[in-house]
Design an enzyme around this catalytic site. Structure first.
Site, short mmCIF file in Angstrom:
data_model
loop_
_atom_site.label_atom_id
_atom_site.label_comp_id
_atom_site.label_asym_id
_atom_site.label_seq_id
_atom_site.Cartn_x
_atom_site.Cartn_y
_atom_site.Cartn_z
N LYS A 121 -61.45 -58.30 -0.83
CA LYS A 121 -61.24 -58.19 -2.29
C LYS A 121 -62.57 -57.82 -2.96
O LYS A 121 -63.65 -57.94 -2.34
CB LYS A 121 -60.73 -59.54 -2.82
CG LYS A 121 -61.71 -60.68 -2.62
CD LYS A 121 -61.06 -62.03 -2.89
CE LYS A 121 -62.05 -63.15 -2.63
NZ LYS A 121 -61.40 -64.48 -2.62
N ARG A 158 -55.64 -74.72 -8.64
CA ARG A 158 -55.87 -73.43 -9.28
C ARG A 158 -54.56 -72.64 -9.15
O ARG A 158 -53.94 -72.30 -10.13
CB ARG A 158 -57.04 -72.74 -8.55
CG ARG A 158 -57.63 -71.56 -9.23
CD ARG A 158 -58.84 -71.03 -8.47
NE ARG A 158 -58.53 -70.64 -7.10
CZ ARG A 158 -59.40 -70.07 -6.27
NH1 ARG A 158 -60.66 -69.85 -6.66
NH2 ARG A 158 -59.05 -69.74 -5.04
N TYR A 191 -90.43 -58.31 -21.56
CA TYR A 191 -89.88 -58.76 -22.84
C TYR A 191 -90.25 -60.20 -23.14
O TYR A 191 -90.26 -61.05 -22.25
CB TYR A 191 -88.35 -58.66 -22.82
CG TYR A 191 -87.84 -57.25 -22.95
CD1 TYR A 191 -88.08 -56.51 -24.10
CD2 TYR A 191 -87.10 -56.67 -21.92
CE1 TYR A 191 -87.59 -55.21 -24.22
CE2 TYR A 191 -86.60 -55.38 -22.04
CZ TYR A 191 -86.86 -54.66 -23.19
OH TYR A 191 -86.38 -53.38 -23.32
N MET A 222 -82.94 -54.14 -18.14
CA MET A 222 -81.69 -53.48 -17.78
C MET A 222 -81.86 -52.58 -16.55
O MET A 222 -81.00 -52.54 -15.66
CB MET A 222 -81.16 -52.65 -18.96
CG MET A 222 -79.77 -52.09 -18.71
SD MET A 222 -79.16 -51.08 -20.07
CE MET A 222 -78.82 -52.30 -21.31
#
Ligand SMILES: *Cc1c(COP(=O)(O)O)cnc(C)c1O
Length: 371
Positions: free
Chosen positions: A52, A148, A268, A316
């Site tokens: 998956k 679940r 940053y 990013m």
């Protein structure tokens, strides 16, 4: 301090003449090896390869292609993931772990030879509206404590007594372990006992173990086991003696080198300040590629023969590492973000997450190379 000669031809040009040389290199023979290892640990079980989420980021078509003819069956989360594999020519049965989300998918599943996990009453109602020959092979999921998905014991009793034709000879009773990676958690024994008792009562085969179940809980081995993360080279917990080979190496080039003076900052928010003069390498990969933005300063990577450490915040498209201790660093040198030398689990630990998340969230922006 270092040789700043440009090394683009040798390193960056290796794969293609243009474009960003940021790659996930995937060793399909490692996945074949890992499948065999895990299948051998449970010699009385058949083993489903769980692919998956694009095979946990490794490329579902390529992984299925490499395991074609070796595995007993594949599993994915939902029908869209399975159809892609059929259209790529994969012939094995494919189990849909979350079952179907619309009634008409049952007919499609039958046509495509998908096995469908039924976990809720509404899915059983859909199934009962179909003629017997339109029905796919179904597996039944029982809730033994994960809470679940899965039928209660009462719902199972109800549906097997009211719909005696629901199951086929190849149907399997399934459940999922909540704590299989915790080698001393007795909750596993409770789940195992409950599923086995139901299977005995209804005379059905079972499927319970995931990778950690196969490794840590032999009593959880069923007629079918479902191996996911271990295929890709990671066992749970990490210190287990699983003898697996890491399948993915994520690597990206150094695109800038800067000497930073004591007291200057990198990145940053100026969150990281140099305590002495340091050589900083900027590497062309960032959170838009799936590298975790929450990776803290000090997260390891690997350059040449040495571990290096992240400084400043993850951007990013870029990361910054202290490479002051590494000899002969050049523009274009490839940094391993995770792979054989730095496990994805170590990186995950520094980012407050797990290997599964980092692997499955590696973005399509990263070029995959299969070999
Ligand atoms: C993903 C999944 C698996 C595989 O789990 P791993 O821990 O990766 O081995 C097995 N069973 C179910 C139901 C799953 O959703």
């Amino acid at each position: 301090m270092t040789n700043l000669a440009i090394n683009t031809d040798k390193q960056m040009g290796k794969k293609s003449a243009s474009g960003r040389p940021t790659y996930a290199t995937i060793d399909l023979s490692a996945i074949q090896f890992n499948y065999a290892q895990m299948a051998n640990k449970a010699g009385h079980s058949k083993t489903i390869a769980v692919i998956k989420a694009d095979a946990y980021g490794h490329g579902a078509k390529q992984v299925a292609g490499a395991l074609n003819g070796i595995v007993d069956a594949f599993a994915v989360a939902f029908i869209d993931e399975a159809i892609v594999l059929r259209e790529a020519g994969i012939k094995q049965p494919i189990l849909l772990l979350e079952g179907v989300m619309h009634a008409h998918e049952l007919v499609l599943a039958q046509r495509y030879n998908f096995w469908v996990m039924l976990h809720s009453d509404y899915q059983i109602e859909w199934l009962t509206t179909l003629e017997q020959q339109q029905r796919p092979i179904i597996w039944l999921k029982i809730d033994t404590g994960m809470h679940r998905l899965g039928l209660t014991v009462e719902a199972l009793e109800y549906c097997l007594s009211n719909y005696p034709t629901l199951l086929q000879s190849t149907s399997v009773l399934c459940s999922h372990l909540a704590c299989a990676d915790e080698t001393d958690n007795a909750f596993n024994l409770q789940q195992i006992a409950q599923l086995k008792q139901l299977a005995n009562h209804y005379c059905l085969p079972i499927s319970l173990a995931n990778s950690a179940g196969i490794d840590n809980w032999p009593a959880s081995h069923g007629d079918w086991n479902r191996v996911g993360i271990a295929l890709y080279g990671y066992a749970q917990p990490h210190n287990s003696q699983a003898n697996l080979r890491v399948a993915m190496r994520l690597h990206a080039p150094i695109i800038a080198l800067k000497t930073i003076k004591k007291g200057e900052s990198v990145g940053y928010g100026r969150s990281w300040i140099a305590q002495k003069d340091q050589l900083i390498a900027t590497v062309a990969i960032g959170y838009a590629d799936g590298y975790p933005r929450h990776a803290a300063a000090g997260t390891p990577a690997f350059l040449h023969t040495q571990t290096i450490y992240l400084v400043g915040r993850v951007s990013m498209d870029m990361l910054t590492f202290d490479v002051s201790q590494v000899n002969e660093v050049q523009i274009g040198d490839q940094v391993e973000l995770w792979g054989d030398n730095v496990s994805v689990e170590r990186v995950a630990a520094h980012a407050g997450t797990i290997a599964y998340e980092l692997l499955s969230r590696l973005s399509p922006r990263v070029t995959r190379i299969w070999r």
